[in-house]
Motif scaffolding. Structure first.
Motif, PDB file in Angstrom:
ATOM      1  N   ARG A  79       0.869  -1.181   0.000  1.00 19.56           N
ATOM      2  CA  ARG A  79       0.000   0.000   0.000  1.00 19.56           C
ATOM      3  C   ARG A  79       0.901   1.224   0.000  1.00 19.56           C
ATOM      4  O   ARG A  79       1.805   1.347   0.838  1.00 19.56           O
ATOM      5  N   GLY A  80       0.674   2.119  -0.960  1.00 20.61           N
ATOM      6  CA  GLY A  80       1.501   3.295  -1.115  1.00 20.61           C
ATOM      7  C   GLY A  80       0.810   4.551  -0.638  1.00 20.61           C
ATOM      8  O   GLY A  80      -0.418   4.676  -0.728  1.00 20.61           O
ATOM      9  N   ASP A  81       1.608   5.479  -0.132  1.00 23.93           N
ATOM     10  CA  ASP A  81       1.116   6.772   0.333  1.00 23.93           C
ATOM     11  C   ASP A  81       1.975   7.851  -0.323  1.00 23.93           C
ATOM     12  O   ASP A  81       3.174   7.958  -0.046  1.00 23.93           O
ATOM     13  N   ARG A  82       1.383   8.665  -1.199  1.00 23.30           N
ATOM     14  CA  ARG A  82       2.140   9.686  -1.923  1.00 23.30           C
ATOM     15  C   ARG A  82       2.622  10.799  -0.994  1.00 23.30           C
ATOM     16  O   ARG A  82       3.708  11.345  -1.196  1.00 23.30           O
ATOM     17  N   THR A  83       1.820  11.147  -0.004  1.00 24.20           N
ATOM     18  CA  THR A  83       2.202  12.227   0.895  1.00 24.20           C
ATOM     19  C   THR A  83       3.364  11.814   1.795  1.00 24.20           C
ATOM     20  O   THR A  83       4.352  12.547   1.942  1.00 24.20           O
ATOM     21  N   ALA A  84       3.266  10.626   2.376  1.00 27.34           N
ATOM     22  CA  ALA A  84       4.327  10.131   3.255  1.00 27.34           C
ATOM     23  C   ALA A  84       5.476   9.509   2.479  1.00 27.34           C
ATOM     24  O   ALA A  84       6.538   9.267   3.053  1.00 27.34           O
ATOM     25  N   ARG A  85       5.275   9.238   1.198  1.00 28.35           N
ATOM     26  CA  ARG A  85       6.280   8.604   0.342  1.00 28.35           C
ATOM     27  C   ARG A  85       6.729   7.259   0.928  1.00 28.35           C
ATOM     28  O   ARG A  85       7.915   6.981   1.102  1.00 28.35           O
ATOM     29  N   THR A  86       5.715   6.414   1.211  1.00 26.28           N
ATOM     30  CA  THR A  86       5.976   5.116   1.814  1.00 26.28           C
ATOM     31  C   THR A  86       5.291   4.005   1.032  1.00 26.28           C
ATOM     32  O   THR A  86       4.272   4.229   0.364  1.00 26.28           O
ATOM     33  N   LEU A  87       5.852   2.806   1.140  1.00 32.97           N
ATOM     34  CA  LEU A  87       5.284   1.575   0.617  1.00 32.97           C
ATOM     35  C   LEU A  87       5.303   0.553   1.751  1.00 32.97           C
ATOM     36  O   LEU A  87       6.364   0.251   2.302  1.00 32.97           O
ATOM     37  N   ARG A  88       4.139   0.004   2.090  1.00 35.34           N
ATOM     38  CA  ARG A  88       4.047  -0.948   3.192  1.00 35.34           C
ATOM     39  C   ARG A  88       3.503  -2.274   2.685  1.00 35.34           C
ATOM     40  O   ARG A  88       2.410  -2.326   2.115  1.00 35.34           O
ATOM     41  N   ALA A  89       4.264  -3.348   2.868  1.00 31.38           N
ATOM     42  CA  ALA A  89       3.875  -4.665   2.372  1.00 31.38           C
ATOM     43  C   ALA A  89       2.700  -5.216   3.174  1.00 31.38           C
ATOM     44  O   ALA A  89       2.677  -5.135   4.410  1.00 31.38           O
ATOM     45  N   LEU A  90       1.730  -5.805   2.443  1.00 27.76           N
ATOM     46  CA  LEU A  90       0.537  -6.366   3.069  1.00 27.76           C
ATOM     47  C   LEU A  90       0.417  -7.864   2.895  1.00 27.76           C
ATOM     48  O   LEU A  90      -0.113  -8.553   3.778  1.00 27.76           O
ATOM     49  N   HIS A  91       0.874  -8.398   1.755  1.00 25.73           N
ATOM     50  CA  HIS A  91       0.622  -9.806   1.432  1.00 25.73           C
ATOM     51  C   HIS A  91       1.632 -10.257   0.391  1.00 25.73           C
ATOM     52  O   HIS A  91       2.040  -9.467  -0.469  1.00 25.73           O
ATOM     53  N   ARG A  92       2.040 -11.525   0.457  1.00 25.04           N
ATOM     54  CA  ARG A  92       3.027 -12.050  -0.472  1.00 25.04           C
ATOM     55  C   ARG A  92       2.374 -12.613  -1.744  1.00 25.04           C
ATOM     56  O   ARG A  92       1.201 -12.939  -1.772  1.00 25.04           O
ATOM     57  N   ASN A  93       3.209 -12.745  -2.761  1.00 23.32           N
ATOM     58  CA  ASN A  93       2.851 -13.412  -4.015  1.00 23.32           C
ATOM     59  C   ASN A  93       1.667 -12.734  -4.703  1.00 23.32           C
ATOM     60  O   ASN A  93       0.696 -13.373  -5.082  1.00 23.32           O
ATOM     61  N   VAL A  94       1.786 -11.432  -4.855  1.00 18.63           N
ATOM     62  CA  VAL A  94       0.771 -10.627  -5.545  1.00 18.63           C
ATOM     63  C   VAL A  94       1.459  -9.817  -6.635  1.00 18.63           C
ATOM     64  O   VAL A  94       2.423  -9.102  -6.355  1.00 18.63           O
ATOM     65  N   GLU A  95       0.942  -9.911  -7.875  1.00 17.30           N
ATOM     66  CA  GLU A  95       1.496  -9.132  -8.983  1.00 17.30           C
ATOM     67  C   GLU A  95       0.359  -8.468  -9.757  1.00 17.30           C
ATOM     68  O   GLU A  95      -0.722  -9.027  -9.920  1.00 17.30           O
ATOM     69  N   CYS A  96       0.629  -7.265 -10.245  1.00 17.09           N
ATOM     70  CA  CYS A  96      -0.309  -6.496 -11.066  1.00 17.09           C
ATOM     71  C   CYS A  96      -1.690  -6.384 -10.413  1.00 17.09           C
ATOM     72  O   CYS A  96      -2.696  -6.836 -10.957  1.00 17.09           O
ATOM     73  N   PRO A  97      -1.751  -5.777  -9.216  1.00 18.80           N
ATOM     74  CA  PRO A  97      -3.028  -5.682  -8.501  1.00 18.80           C
ATOM     75  C   PRO A  97      -4.009  -4.745  -9.187  1.00 18.80           C
ATOM     76  O   PRO A  97      -3.627  -3.811  -9.889  1.00 18.80           O
ATOM     77  N   SER A  98      -5.288  -5.002  -8.939  1.00 17.18           N
ATOM     78  CA  SER A  98      -6.362  -4.151  -9.458  1.00 17.18           C
ATOM     79  C   SER A  98      -7.441  -4.057  -8.387  1.00 17.18           C
ATOM     80  O   SER A  98      -8.038  -5.068  -7.997  1.00 17.18           O
TER      81      SER A  98
END
Length: 338
Positions: A226-245
């Motif tokens: 999950r990305g946050d543009r204001t905080a400029r962070t990426l936090r992992a939530l779950h493994r083995n996921v590609e090209c989410p929608s």
């Protein structure tokens, strides 16, 4: 008749016969091409006015051979296989929402092709463009139309192996602030900061203008972040996921999952992840999916598979029931206007 007159007659006759032959050849070729198109089930495509803010239309890249190949076309939302209205705007990757479009296109040069991201207004007119560092692969627009994202292959041309590198950018279309490379965001996995040099980010899908989901690869594994543009962070939530929608209601993620025992060159199956419980559901599509699926509504997924013209669009329910069926042929990169 003297010799000069005979030569003139012969010349005129030859020209007339030649013209008839050329005309007959062109006519036959045209009929043959039309016959081939009809036999192949090729769609009818005509130029016309295309807008990005018409809720009764769906948009996609036309893949049918002919003068309108690669152009963004519009079709009735309730009759996707109907006649196509072609915009004249060519894109390799495309997405649109709320009157904003992003078009990743080739710029053909004498020595080599380059690539460009073009931000489009509701009438597909260019607002701004940005040169790309590699080959286009993914594009998305936030639900409000304010923020756009794109991914390119900087090296390599397939997600199947490990010898590739991506670059993903996010652009605010109000301030025109560009985050050119999401790898500069602070990444955390299992609560720990990760600083490795092998990080790749791709496949943005927006929750709102400032928050998004994407894939991160590092250490031989992929993660939903999950990305946050204001905080400029990426936090992992779950493994083995590609090209989410992300689903329209914001509760589920459709994605490509690598499955054990699959062909290494065709490793992915289409799954859906519940973001509240992190429960995975396999869809009824059992073939290899190398695409970032699109939600037609809260219950239906649309994705591409190889077809006679390069790509067809298929659909399957998101809850694991039902069977897939072809939605429309000779199409790629759909956008359903809401």
């Amino acid at each position: 008749m003297n010799r000069t007159a005979r030569l003139v007659v012969l010349l005129v006759t030859a020209l007339v016969l030649g013209g008839i032959a050329v005309g007959a050849t062109l006519h036959a070729a045209g009929r043959a091409a039309e016959k081939d198109r009809q036999q192949a089930g090729g769609p009818a495509v005509t130029p016309g006015r295309v807008r990005l803010d018409d809720p009764h239309r769906a948009l996609f890249r036309n893949m049918a051979w002919g003068p309108h190949r690669d152009e963004i076309t519009a079709v009735p939302d309730d009759r996707l296989a109907g006649p196509r209205t072609s915009s004249g705007v060519r894109c390799l990757r495309f997405h649109a929402s709320a009157g904003t479009g992003v078009c990743l296109r080739a710029v053909h040069g004498q020595l080599r092709d380059t690539y460009r991201a073009v931000v489009l207004d509701d009438r597909l007119r260019e607002r701004r463009h940005y040169e790309l560092a590699g080959t286009p692969t993914r594009a998305r627009v936030s639900p409000s139309g304010r923020t756009v994202a794109w991914t390119v292959f900087v090296s390599g041309d397939s997600y199947a192996g490990t010898a590739f590198s991506t670059r993903t950018s996010v652009l605010d279309t109000r301030s025109w602030h560009l985050d050119a490379n999401l790898e500069t965001y602070a990444l955390s996995i299992d609560g720990r900061r990760v600083h490795t040099a092998d990080i790749n980010v791709w496949g943005v899908t927006f929750a709102d203008d400032d928050h998004f989901y994407a894939t991160v690869a590092t250490g031989g594994r992929t993660y939903l972040v999950r990305g946050d543009r204001t905080a400029r962070t990426l936090r992992a939530l779950h493994r083995n996921v590609e090209c989410p929608s992300l689903s329209p209601d914001g509760t589920r993620i459709a994605y490509k999952k690598r499955v054990a025992g699959a062909d290494p060159d065709a490793p992915w199956r289409l799954y859906v992840l519940d973001l509240r419980t992190l429960r995975e559901t396999a869809t009824g599509e059992h073939r290899n999916i190398d695409d970032q699926a699109v939600w037609r509504d809260d219950h239906t997924l649309v994705y591409s598979l190889p077809g006679d013209y390069g790509s067809d669009l298929w659909t399957v329910p998101s809850d694991g029931t039902g069977t897939p069926h072809r939605l429309v042929g000779a199409a790629l990169a759909p956008a359903f206007i809401r």
